[in-house]
Write a protein that holds these residues in place. Sequence first.
Motif, PDB file in Angstrom:
ATOM      1  N   TRP A 209       3.960  13.567  -3.614  1.00  0.00           N
ATOM      2  CA  TRP A 209       4.958  14.639  -3.607  1.00  0.00           C
ATOM      3  C   TRP A 209       6.060  14.294  -4.608  1.00  0.00           C
ATOM      4  N   PHE A 210       6.552  15.319  -5.305  1.00  0.00           N
ATOM      5  CA  PHE A 210       7.544  15.106  -6.355  1.00  0.00           C
ATOM      6  C   PHE A 210       8.684  16.124  -6.244  1.00  0.00           C
ATOM      7  N   VAL A 211       9.863  15.692  -6.680  1.00  0.00           N
ATOM      8  CA  VAL A 211      10.989  16.605  -6.875  1.00  0.00           C
ATOM      9  C   VAL A 211      11.101  16.872  -8.371  1.00  0.00           C
TER      10      VAL A 211
ATOM     11  N   SER B  54       7.102  10.552  -2.044  1.00  0.00           N
ATOM     12  CA  SER B  54       6.226  10.225  -0.904  1.00  0.00           C
ATOM     13  C   SER B  54       5.941   8.732  -0.869  1.00  0.00           C
ATOM     14  N   ARG B  55       5.912   8.201   0.361  1.00  0.00           N
ATOM     15  CA  ARG B  55       5.631   6.785   0.572  1.00  0.00           C
ATOM     16  C   ARG B  55       4.524   6.648   1.609  1.00  0.00           C
TER      17      ARG B  55
ATOM     18  N   LEU C 296       8.984  10.233   3.529  1.00  0.00           N
ATOM     19  CA  LEU C 296       9.821  10.418   2.351  1.00  0.00           C
ATOM     20  C   LEU C 296      10.447   9.097   1.899  1.00  0.00           C
ATOM     21  N   ASP C 297      10.591   8.968   0.602  1.00  0.00           N
ATOM     22  CA  ASP C 297      11.330   7.853   0.020  1.00  0.00           C
ATOM     23  C   ASP C 297      12.695   7.757   0.702  1.00  0.00           C
ATOM     24  N   THR C 298      13.102   6.545   1.010  1.00  0.00           N
ATOM     25  CA  THR C 298      14.394   6.324   1.675  1.00  0.00           C
ATOM     26  C   THR C 298      15.547   6.957   0.896  1.00  0.00           C
ATOM     27  N   TRP C 299      15.454   6.928  -0.435  1.00  0.00           N
ATOM     28  CA  TRP C 299      16.540   7.475  -1.253  1.00  0.00           C
ATOM     29  C   TRP C 299      16.678   8.989  -1.074  1.00  0.00           C
TER      30      TRP C 299
ATOM     31  N   HIS D 102       0.819  -1.212   0.000  1.00  0.00           N
ATOM     32  CA  HIS D 102       0.000   0.000   0.000  1.00  0.00           C
ATOM     33  C   HIS D 102       0.854   1.265   0.000  1.00  0.00           C
ATOM     34  N   THR D 103       1.838   1.294  -0.918  1.00  0.00           N
ATOM     35  CA  THR D 103       2.680   2.482  -1.008  1.00  0.00           C
ATOM     36  C   THR D 103       3.186   2.661  -2.423  1.00  0.00           C
ATOM     37  N   ALA D 104       3.579   3.906  -2.695  1.00  0.00           N
ATOM     38  CA  ALA D 104       4.242   4.197  -3.962  1.00  0.00           C
ATOM     39  C   ALA D 104       5.650   3.623  -3.910  1.00  0.00           C
ATOM     40  N   LEU D 105       6.196   3.302  -5.070  1.00  0.00           N
ATOM     41  CA  LEU D 105       7.556   2.783  -5.169  1.00  0.00           C
ATOM     42  C   LEU D 105       8.332   3.611  -6.186  1.00  0.00           C
ATOM     43  N   ALA D 106       9.607   3.835  -5.872  1.00  0.00           N
ATOM     44  CA  ALA D 106      10.473   4.474  -6.857  1.00  0.00           C
ATOM     45  C   ALA D 106      10.752   3.482  -7.984  1.00  0.00           C
ATOM     46  N   ASP D 107      11.207   4.004  -9.117  1.00  0.00           N
ATOM     47  CA  ASP D 107      11.487   3.118 -10.255  1.00  0.00           C
ATOM     48  C   ASP D 107      12.464   2.011  -9.873  1.00  0.00           C
TER      49      ASP D 107
END
Length: 882
Positions: free
Chosen positions: A362-364, A405-406, A449-452, A184-189
């Motif tokens: 949220w985006f950079v 965002s996660r 926030l994304d761990t990265w 139940h979260t967004a994932l980075a590529d």
Amino acid sequence: MAENALSKGYESQTVEDQWRKHWEENNVFTPDMDAEGDAYSIVIPPPNVTGALHMGHALNLTLQDILCRYQRQKGKKVLWVPGTDHAGIATQNVVERKLATEGLGRHDLGREKFVERVWDWREEYGSRILNQVRKMGASVDWTRERFTMDEGLSKAVRKVFVELHDQGLIYKGDYIINWCPRCHTALADDEVDHSNEPGALHYIKYPLADGSGELTIATTRPETMLADTAIAVNPDDERFSHLIGKKAILPLVGRELDIIGDRYVDIEFGTGCLKVTPAHDHNDWELGRKHGLEVLNILNEDGTLTDETGEYAGLTCVEARVKILEALKAEGFLDRIEEHEHSVGHCYRCKTIVEPFVSTQWFVAMTKLAPRARAAVPELTQIFPESWIKTYNHWLDNIRDWCISRQIWWGHRIPAWTCEDCGELIVSMEDPTACKCGSTNIVQDEDVLDTWFSSALWPFTTMGWPEKTKELDTFYPTSVLVTGFDILFFWVARMMMMGLHFMDEVPFHHVYIHALVRDEKGKKMSKSTGNVIDPVEMIDKYGCDSLRFTLTSFAAMGRDIKLSEQRIDGYRNFCNKIWNAARFALMNLPEEKPKTFAFEEIDGVHHRWILSRLESVKKDMDKAITGYHFNEAAQIMYKFIWNEFCDWYLELIKPDMRAGGERAEKAQFVLWTVLQEMMIILHPIMPFITAQVWSVLPGIENKDIATELYPEMRPACENADAEAAMNLIQESIVAVRTIKAELNVAPQTKLSVLIRTASDEAKALYEDAMEVMQALARLENVELGADLEAPRASASSVVQGNEVIVPLEGLVNFEDELARLEKELGKVEKDLKQATGKLRNESFVNNAPAAIVEKEKARAAELEDTQQKLLKLQKRLVDAMG
């Protein structure tokens, strides 16, 4: 004599434990900030706090440690920062699984209590990976250990978020993301693992709205057709370009779809027509934005279909696919189904199929930060090997904004609040108590926030940023980043962007990309395959230095490592060789430092040779390590220690030691000089065994080799003539030994040989080395001369124009040897005929597995080589008989 200073056998665990403890307790690797010397720094790629050491880590740590220990030897002020990453999704999953054993979920605890449980887990288990880093002998500064969620880094992360938001570089909006229905979260590529899997192309007929025909569209995911909002064709495709601007009917639904033209459509794929589903395909999302298409979402967060899909509501995608295909077939819309392999994305943690999903996130704005990072390579930052620059540039040229965002609870919570009364968004360094409208009804964003995001700040936040610290002033930019190619984009490039943006400097001058460690057959290691080699087990079994030297010896730039346990075991033999050589040296050295001689006073071609070779090793090692040619560094030391020092020099000095007097004293001085400098040069690769040997050498005041400087060059010891002379002597000794071995003459048998010398200079060299020749080749007598006549029964070998002749009368039964050779040749020729016959058989070559064919080719080549050697030996015997 001090031979008892080292135990009879090398006990790696005892030695390693002793030196690890000494180095850490005495803060040996904590740099003196006020010391002189240039700065050199590395930040460790922070392993996940949930992780366990694998061979990729072991290689990465070994290479970094070689660089750091070497640069300390060169007098530099070295900082190597250790630390761990909080690994948001991975850590949360671990704790949730633990809770499940108690019959609880995170929602049963609530956010605050759950996060407390994660911190408790981290306190109990988070040090495991760092203890394994210790086991590798990593010379990090443990006084500066960092964690991506420690107080200092958390403050820095918040400052970066707020500043980027204030600058318009962080924004919130609807975008298509990678969504894990299980987590139940967004994932980075980079958190999506792609694999090719068998699937199908489903050909579906879309009727044209004007009744003039239909368009057939091929899709791997027919269930997403419910969210179609257009059909796209390539305007250069003569078959369909006339339909652009018309409409088609969505089967089963009846909704009208615009037919649009876009050159993105691949004319060759499928039918050349593309259904456009902006909400559930990344490429379709871009098409939708470009053409202003409606975005229809048909998925819930758990991966089931929404209520808007009617009879399909609540079904999973797989279930819906079955029902939709049945309906399409029943109504005549399904043309055909073809097998088709395609790439499927899975969550890197739970392995659930990832869904493209439109969500508010949220985006950079990476497109604004990327150009400067691209321009910095290679002008400000060099990448090794250079072949990776093209990949780095390609990613930055095609970069998309980064979803940061996660939807989990473990991580840096986004410092954004929304006023429930007026809708105002507040992004702040301090937690607000009220909105500017006066309302206290404000709610913080639930996401983290994304761990990265925190990892991207690692090079400067670990050194105290945003405070202006002495560490930042001294050690930033860092000297080199050592990392794997798989995070070149997701970590390296992001660090470049953040470093340039917040520090106005690149985060590192060099990036060294190491290759993968694979199994001995070249396959990627994985638990499912069962081919994983555990570095901790290898250290316990063979010793850390054996593992480190193995990894270093195969770490060729740009080439994957094929690793086997047998190779590690082989380099344990190298450790034993070093240990035994050191014990032999101690047996032949005085208790105190040997008597010192000026190097100009050292005579004896073998002493001048080994001292000259030592100078070459110093220069070659400098060049190899500074150029990141780690495998060459290992090969240089292996050849010098095993072949030249152990196999030759230690044998060559035995007559000197027996002779006593000044001759023995000079031999002791050279032996001591070479051994102690050899330990220093080898130390970066094999820190433990070198530390132990060094600590017991006589006359050494500083007992810790880790703080010893690299040996200075001695140009006066460079001696090409001595090296050439020793090369001649060595080749001549090997020639005698080879003749003995080939003709089955016992190694201990003493011979008389003749050497037909090619020049007076060669004769003089042989005369100087006569004692050495006799000792190492086991010769009773050596006769030298330009015109010597060879006995009728003899064997010879030409060495640099000089003919080494071994009389064989009485030593060899020629008839028996020839009969044995005939028998051996017959067997080899029979096997070779069988192997070549197989390879000439087209059926075998074309139908047998490639590995079997290659094995047969290798066998044939080996048999042919053996045949040639036997024929050569047969000729030598026939010639010797006269």
